[in-house]
Design a protein around this motif. Structure first.
Motif, PDB file in Angstrom:
ATOM      1  N   CYS A 154      -3.253 -11.929 -15.677  1.00 22.72           N
ATOM      2  CA  CYS A 154      -2.592 -11.146 -16.714  1.00 22.72           C
ATOM      3  C   CYS A 154      -1.082 -11.090 -16.463  1.00 22.72           C
ATOM      4  CB  CYS A 154      -3.177  -9.734 -16.729  1.00 22.72           C
ATOM      5  SG  CYS A 154      -2.291  -8.609 -17.826  1.00 22.72           S
TER       6      CYS A 154
ATOM      7  N   CYS B 144      -0.455  -6.949 -15.582  1.00 23.43           N
ATOM      8  CA  CYS B 144      -1.026  -6.248 -14.422  1.00 23.43           C
ATOM      9  C   CYS B 144      -1.561  -7.188 -13.336  1.00 23.43           C
ATOM     10  CB  CYS B 144      -2.112  -5.280 -14.880  1.00 23.43           C
ATOM     11  SG  CYS B 144      -3.657  -6.065 -15.338  1.00 23.43           S
TER      12      CYS B 144
ATOM     13  N   CYS C 132      -6.902  -8.904 -21.382  1.00 26.45           N
ATOM     14  CA  CYS C 132      -7.110  -8.403 -20.026  1.00 26.45           C
ATOM     15  C   CYS C 132      -7.962  -7.142 -20.124  1.00 26.45           C
ATOM     16  CB  CYS C 132      -5.757  -8.097 -19.392  1.00 26.45           C
ATOM     17  SG  CYS C 132      -5.886  -7.207 -17.838  1.00 26.45           S
TER      18      CYS C 132
ATOM     19  N   CYS D 177      -5.758  -3.893 -18.594  1.00 29.09           N
ATOM     20  CA  CYS D 177      -4.656  -3.232 -19.337  1.00 29.09           C
ATOM     21  C   CYS D 177      -4.725  -3.499 -20.845  1.00 29.09           C
ATOM     22  CB  CYS D 177      -3.311  -3.680 -18.780  1.00 29.09           C
ATOM     23  SG  CYS D 177      -2.878  -5.390 -19.174  1.00 29.09           S
TER      24      CYS D 177
END
Ligand SMILES: [Zn+2]
Length: 429
Positions: free
Chosen positions: A8, A11, A51, A54
């Motif tokens: 990601c 994050c 993701c 997040c």
């Protein structure tokens, strides 16, 4: 089963969940000349993941930003509607922030100076940052100071050393195009004066999903942003979004207003809470919302093809309108070539006489429609469908009709009135 392929952008968690798979596609801003018709073309996979940590929706990396952005066919100043939009923005924000000859306005992704010109006209100092040299040079030619580089933390330091910290920092439709999202936002934080304001506009992911705008996915858009996610990313870097507007551009966009988190001089408006709740009610805080989208995309493709096949089986002639990036993406994904569309048209003279990438559909001047009198015009720029149907209302002369593929296949009479579902079923005729 999809293998984790990349991490990601925000994050760092592995990306494992598919949002949409549009197959392999050529770069959507490529147009082929007559002498290139028999040449091979590079195709890149166009897959978007989300993701589950997040919820950032993002492109799997397949092309490098340098390949994408060093030359750009799109000059922002060529779009009259867009110019009008940014001119009224410049007027509004100048008054709101009380900008004057002592202020500094910085725009990231300043293109040909389409927006900064309106501040320069008011004697407000401006600086543009634009990596595509052909458009940046056009800005410089028009007297808009423009740095031809990608924006990052390092460049923000360079600008600070030249006393160019920003009172107003603008980024329109740039957040999506940033490969290193964290590095970018860090640079933005760094460049902003202690009481400065950031405004950024981007296509709203909620509209993309709810209105099925899958054709806005492209190799040059790395992130697809909801308010919830961008608020999280900005907060992580010490920036607070204190106001927000929903605007109609590009089928539904957001304009965010941000400041340093420690700057308490600008209270958070009720718009922020309202939009946060609106996205929550829409399900954008849950993974299911994202995982169900790929089925909707496939279903839309089948619906478009079913209708086009039915028309062709009834010997109807169909032509396209539009040769922009989204048109390329939709046609390549659906596999619509000149077996369905005799040709397409576009008002941009740069594209006329060329061929669409991948599908190799020829592009003509819009007047070609008057000449060839097709039964149907397939309207690809759905966000301005009203404007196009007005321009082409003359297709009434031969009882022509319009098809608009997004959000779902819909047929219109030449006067722009929608034809009911039963009426456009061709069975039995
Ligand atoms: Zn993440």
């Amino acid at each position: 089963m999809i293998k984790a392929i990349t991490k990601c952008r925000f994050c760092g968690e592995p990306l494992q969940h598919l949002f949409a798979d549009l197959g392999v596609q050529p770069f959507c801003e490529t147009y082929l000349g007559v002498d290139e018709q028999n040449k091979m073309e590079p195709f890149y996979s166009l897959r978007v993941y989300f993701c589950d940590n997040c919820l950032l929706v993002q492109l799997e990396e397949s092309m490098s930003p340098k390949e994408l952005f060093t030359n750009y066919a799109y000059f922002s100043s060529h779009s009259k509607g867009w110019l009008k939009h940014v001119e009224s923005y410049a007027e509004m924000i100048t008054a709101k922030l009380n900008l004057n000859e002592k202020s500094q306005v910085v725009e990231i992704g300043s293109n040909d100076g389409y927006l900064l010109q309106y501040f320069a006209q008011r004697d407000i100092p401006v600086t543009g940052v634009e990596p595509a040299s052909n458009v940046a040079k056009e800005a410089q030619r028009r007297g808009i100071p423009t740095i031809i580089k990608f924006f990052d933390k390092e460049l923000s330091d360079e600008l600070i050393s030249q006393s160019k910290q920003a009172d107003l920092l603008i980024g329109n439709n740039i957040l999506a195009q940033v490969p290193d999202l964290n590095g970018f936002v860090e640079g933005v934080k760094n460049l902003l004066k202690p009481t400065g304001v950031i405004t950024m506009e981007f296509h709203h992911l909620m509209k993309l999903i709810d209105n099925n705008q899958f054709d806005t996915i492209s190799h040059e858009r790395f992130s697809y942003l909801s308010f919830t996610v961008i608020e999280k990313i900005f907060a992580f870097h010490g920036l607070t979004i204190f106001d927000i507007e929903e605007i109609p551009t590009h089928g539904g966009s957001l304009r965010i207003y941000a400041r340093h988190t420690e700057d308490n001089s600008k209270p958070i408006t009720s718009n922020v809470l309202e939009l946060r709740n609106k996205e929550k009610d829409d399900g954008l805080d849950k993974a299911e919302k994202y995982s169900s989208f790929s089925q909707i995309v496939k279903k839309t493709k089948r619906a478009i093809l079913t209708y086009l096949i039915e028309l062709k089986n009834n010997n109807k002639s169909i032509v396209g309108y539009g040769a922009h990036a989204e048109a390329n993406t939709l046609l390549n994904y659906c596999g619509i070539r000149s077996d369905f569309l005799d040709y397409t048209v576009d008002r941009n003279s740069y594209k006329q006489g060329k061929f669409l990438a991948g599908t190799r559909i020829p592009i003509f001047h819009p007047d070609k429609i008057k000449e060839s009198k097709p039964d149907y015009v397939f309207v690809l720029p759905w966000s301005i469908k009203g404007e196009i149907m007005d321009q082409l209302s003359y297709i009434a002369e031969w009882d022509g009709k319009f098809i608009v593929p997004i959000p779902e296949v819909t047929v219109y009479n030449s006067n722009g009135t929608q034809i009911s579902c039963e009426a456009f079923s061709l069975g039995g005729k």
